[in-house]
Design a protein around this motif. Structure first.
Motif, mmCIF file in Angstrom:
data_model
loop_
_atom_site.group_PDB
_atom_site.id
_atom_site.type_symbol
_atom_site.label_atom_id
_atom_site.label_comp_id
_atom_site.label_asym_id
_atom_site.label_seq_id
_atom_site.Cartn_x
_atom_site.Cartn_y
_atom_site.Cartn_z
ATOM 1 N N CYS A 14 0.768 -1.306 0.116
ATOM 2 C CA CYS A 14 0.119 -0.057 -0.052
ATOM 3 C C CYS A 14 0.913 1.324 -0.038
ATOM 4 N N SER B 84 -10.616 -6.814 2.345
ATOM 5 C CA SER B 84 -11.038 -5.483 2.470
ATOM 6 C C SER B 84 -12.325 -5.166 2.765
ATOM 7 N N ASN C 259 -13.204 -4.369 -4.274
ATOM 8 C CA ASN C 259 -12.798 -3.265 -3.497
ATOM 9 C C ASN C 259 -11.438 -3.157 -3.362
ATOM 10 N N CYS D 260 -8.842 -1.305 -2.104
ATOM 11 C CA CYS D 260 -8.529 -0.426 -1.260
ATOM 12 C C CYS D 260 -7.839 -1.069 -0.387
ATOM 13 N N CYS D 261 -6.976 -0.435 0.474
ATOM 14 C CA CYS D 261 -6.034 -1.113 1.449
ATOM 15 C C CYS D 261 -6.919 -1.810 2.583
ATOM 16 N N TRP D 262 -6.629 -2.945 2.976
ATOM 17 C CA TRP D 262 -7.618 -3.610 4.142
ATOM 18 C C TRP D 262 -7.300 -3.016 5.399
ATOM 19 N N GLY E 219 -7.492 1.503 4.244
ATOM 20 C CA GLY E 219 -8.469 2.036 3.460
ATOM 21 C C GLY E 219 -8.012 2.886 2.099
ATOM 22 N N PHE E 220 -6.879 2.916 1.905
ATOM 23 C CA PHE E 220 -6.386 3.758 0.795
ATOM 24 C C PHE E 220 -6.807 3.000 -0.657
ATOM 25 N N ASP E 221 -7.332 3.919 -1.495
ATOM 26 C CA ASP E 221 -7.685 3.450 -2.788
ATOM 27 C C ASP E 221 -6.376 3.362 -3.643
ATOM 28 N N TYR E 222 -6.089 2.162 -3.904
ATOM 29 C CA TYR E 222 -4.898 2.111 -5.029
ATOM 30 C C TYR E 222 -4.879 2.638 -6.112
ATOM 31 N N LYS F 72 -5.833 5.495 -6.798
ATOM 32 C CA LYS F 72 -5.282 7.048 -6.315
ATOM 33 C C LYS F 72 -4.087 7.219 -6.167
#
Length: 510
Positions: free
Chosen positions: A144, A156, A170, A172-174, A177-180, A182
């Motif tokens: 991440c 996630s 999803n 996003c980092c489990w 919560g960061f959206d990969y 972005k």
């Protein structure tokens, strides 16, 4: 719901669950049983066939299509035998501990995820050679970008007990919560060679063959096995020390390369490794041969621990890095030796290196094949055709007959010097009609040649009447000397540019 192109099994299972409004663990428990703890292992490697059959039943996807999402489906194309437990060749381990992952074994390209109408993780992103995205010209990531945690997409949807996913995967980092998608890409300079090499690797895996090492359709398994042997050779401690001499490659990331396999190397080290491979394989084998010579790489280090090295790699290191180096071929050797002589320079391997910057690891042939035997006699025929003086022609014909008889009947220089027509009849009881369209290969043919020479050519050398030897000297009018046999043989070899052939007559009759 069908898996997407090159989709990873774990990615498809997550999308399948979310598309039906279930959390991943809930769906797996419902379909596969509460005791089916598939996330406590590397499901992409170890999924049992019965689990795949259940997934096929509820999804409508064929079992063959689902099987292609697993890493074991690469058996026979990337590796010879899939290893379900332990480390499998070319697959980056994820270090499963309960449901967590301790190692960054899954990679991703932010641009690919961003462009996907429905994001998914690729099977290729679990492979050790996948370090860049050739499509977008950017680095792959394996953690991440926000919290540096290894990817675990199946976790996630575990952040809330009350919120259920509605669609898709999803990404996003489990953990944070960061959206990969972005991820802000840092500018990186990717060498064109590296991008082309990555494309070649992926193409070889996808179609099952590759144009490589003068083979238009080399099987991908042979290709990847050779690359693995090359990696083992380049990453050995001794080779890494010698690579410091190179002016073309940098080995900074390889200084602490793991000894238990390059699959355990971190992503930057693997990226550096495959960038180096791209350079040394760009013009195979020339680029690699240049590196061997520049850094004085050794066969013992390059061969690695494996006893099974594909021919396209073994041939090069045995030829160029072995202590017992030999030339690549008779054709190349003779071509270079002719070019050296064209400059009015006496041929030697040292002169060839000076003029052409090409090492000829010169090792004269110690025994002469039938092909070389024919080559020498044909070369003498060409000399005969170019010679206008009748006596010189007779001398050349004598030499041809003498060398042929010596070869076929295994006669030493002294035997030839003392040979009489009666001795020939004692050695060979039968004869044939003399045939000069084909070189003598049997004792009967050799006898026929001697008898023809005795009747038609010998008198042109004007031997004394009392001389009984078959082969005589034009100057002395007597039987030819033993030393003259050797000298005439060396003259024939050198005059016809057969430099790789041993110029000692004894090699002729071995």
């Amino acid at each position: 719901m069908q898996p997407k192109e090159d989709e990873l099994l774990s990615s498809w299972i997550i999308r399948l669950a979310h598309a039906h409004g279930y959390k991943v663990q809930t769906m797996c428990s419902m379909l596969l049983g509460s005791d089916a703890a598939i996330w406590n292992r590397d499901v992409d490697q170890l999924a049992p066939i019965e689990d795949l059959q259940r997934l096929s039943t509820i999804s409508g996807a064929s079992i063959e299509r689902i099987e292609k999402t697993t890493l074991r489906s690469l058996e026979g194309d990337l590796f010879e035998k899939h290893t379900p437990h332990g480390i499998c060749r070319w697959i980056v381990p994820i270090g499963v501990f309960h449901r967590s992952r301790r190692r960054p074994g899954l990679m991703f390209c932010p641009q690919c995820l961003k462009e996907d109408p429905e994001p998914y993780f690729r099977r290729t992103w679990r492979l050790a050679f996948a370090t860049i995205c050739a499509k977008h010209g950017c680095y792959l990531l394996d953690t991440c970008p926000n919290c540096n945690s290894p990817l675990a997409p199946h976790r996630s949807d575990m952040q809330s007990r009350t919120v259920f996913p509605k669609t898709g995967l999803n990404v996003c980092c489990w953990k944070c919560g960061f959206d990969y998608r972005k991820t802000i890409e840092q500018p990186h300079f990717l060498e064109e060679l590296h991008v082309r090499f990555q494309e070649k690797l992926e193409h070889a895996l996808n179609v099952g063959y590759v144009e490589w090492a003068n083979s238009p359709n080399m099987h991908s398994l042979v290709f990847f096995e050779g690359l693995r042997a090359l990696i083992a050779g380049l990453t050995s401690r001794q080779t890494r020390n010698r690579l410091k001499r190179s002016t073309n490659i940098s080995i900074a990331e390889l200084s602490n390369f793991p000894e238990n396999g390059f699959e355990f190397a971190n992503l930057p080290s693997r990226r550096e490794l495959f960038c180096i491979l791209a350079k040394v394989t760009e013009r195979w084998p020339k680029s690699f041969v240049d590196l061997i010579h520049e850094c004085d790489l050794r066969y013992a280090d390059l061969k690695g621990d494996s006893h099974r090295r594909p021919f396209w790699y073994e041939d090069v290191i045995h030829l160029e890095a072995s202590a017992k180096r030999i030339s690549t071929s008779d054709t190349e050797f003779n071509s270079i030796s002719n070019a050296v002589r064209a400059r009015n320079v006496k041929f030697s391997a040292f002169k060839a290196k000076q003029l052409f910057d090409r090492k000829l690891h010169w090792q004269p042939v110690t025994s002469v094949s039938d092909e070389t035997y024919d080559e020498l006699l044909i070369s003498i025929d060409h000399e005969i055709a170019r010679t206008l003086d009748s006596k010189d022609r007779a001398v050349l014909i004598r030499d041809k007959i003498m060398f042929a008889v010596g070869r076929v009947l295994k006669l030493t220089q002294n035997d030839l010097a003392c040979l009489t027509i009666d001795k020939v009849h004692q050695l060979v009881s039968n004869t044939e009609t003399a045939d000069f369209y084909n070189n003598a290969k049997t004792p009967a043919q050799a006898r026929a040649w001697v008898e023809w020479y005795w009747q038609n050519i010998r008198h042109q050398l004007e031997p004394n009447d009392a001389v009984m030897q078959v082969f005589t000297s034009v100057q002395r009018k007597k039987g030819i000397k033993r030393t003259t046999v050797g000298a005439r043989f060396r003259r024939a070899v050198n005059a016809n540019l057969l430099d790789r052939m041993n110029t000692e007559y004894k090699a002729w009759i071995k």
